[in-house]
Design an enzyme around this catalytic site. Sequence first.
Site, PDB file in Angstrom:
ATOM      1  CB  THR A 336      18.339 -30.281 -51.428  1.00 37.11           C
ATOM      2  OG1 THR A 336      18.210 -29.113 -52.891  1.00 37.11           O
ATOM      3  CG2 THR A 336      18.729 -30.082 -50.281  1.00 37.11           C
ATOM      4  CG  HIS A 388      13.623 -30.656 -32.091  1.00 34.17           C
ATOM      5  ND1 HIS A 388      13.844 -31.407 -32.229  1.00 34.17           N
ATOM      6  CD2 HIS A 388      14.220 -29.420 -31.899  1.00 34.17           C
ATOM      7  CE1 HIS A 388      14.706 -31.111 -31.107  1.00 34.17           C
ATOM      8  NE2 HIS A 388      15.378 -29.766 -31.178  1.00 34.17           N
TER       9      HIS A 388
END
Length: 418
Positions: A336, A388
């Site tokens: 992005t 994560h």
Amino acid sequence: MATFEFKLPDLGEGVMEGELVKWHVKAGDVVKEDQVLAEVMTDKATVTVPSPKAGRVVQTHGKEGDIAKVHHPLVTLEIEGAAPVQAAGHGAPAPATQAAAPAQAASAAAPAQATKVLATPVTRRMAREHGLDLTTISGSGPQGRVTKADVVAALEGGGEPKNVVVAAPAQARPAAPSVATGRSDERVPLRGLRKKIAEKMVRSKFTMPHFAFVEEVDATELVALRARLNAQLAAVGDNTKINYLPFIIKATIAALKRFPHLNANFDEAAQELVVRGEYNIGMAVATPDGLTVAVVKDADRLTLAELARETSRLGVAARDRKLKMEELTGGTFTITSLGQTGGLFATPIINHPEVGIMGVHKLKKRPAVVKDQVVIRDMMNLSLSCDHRVIDGSVAAEFVYEVIKYLEKPDMLFLAMS
């Protein structure tokens, strides 16, 4: 004259509903066969729904912003002939995306219609194979959709799936307090792409434990190389203009080949990381309706010039609402970039079910220390957000430094492409 009830056709594999974004007809209108009746937005694309027959619109079912369900009435038409009332949900032509047809019909619409349970064909088959009744399972998906993760939870004893963080079913959430409105206030309904963005961002943030890693890049040599390549293209009569995104995509792919677990999707139900063998790079595009992600398929096989042309084409198609279904799906990693409005850094939200997204920020001249001397260099920052559960901080850091290596010494990209 006879009445013909046109039901919303299948919108793609596993898609059981969509939001009515815009009506193109109203009661009393005379329509031709294949004339667009409405625009419907699914989780994957906005599709146009054509009329299967010519006739006069007697009634439209639902208003803009409502959820339209597959195989439920969409439009009632008055047509020539003495045929009995018909249901067009199964025999009607499949709607097209803006200038493209979506995937083939989903196979299990009838059970959904009968039981009022929202679920994909894969989820239904999984439930049947284990003898489960979907009506007894609380759905954690949008509008209470039963997901594969919900079936897994039921198989494990009725609790939530192990190690899976799911949003509470819509019907079980406590009512949010209403917001008072003043005389000069304006209420703007959350509709269309903006609503889909909201749903997807909430799912991503509440499912994935995000963390971010940020580092700066000395892009001075990249700026110079880009200028030389554009000059060479112009000299041979090629009007292609290469911006920085093709270089960033190539550097990202080189890093993904070294760290393949970032080129992956996470299967929530199976609790498995699906490491992709293709490099389908998503590029976030700002459109009048909101941010959407167009996918550059097999980006590793394209040259810098081909990437420049393809990213430009996808950007225009996104802004013109003409992306095809296959150009919105199948991404393995997303980039992005807000260009010169990109700021110092941000923490992008991961494009679920991918496990990483990289933000590219403002490129500008600023002081830097090179060989103990303060000099002016072209600098920018990269920010990487990761899931994560499957990506550790050390891996994220090494990945970003691998991308930086290729951006700071961009001639190495030509070696990586060989």
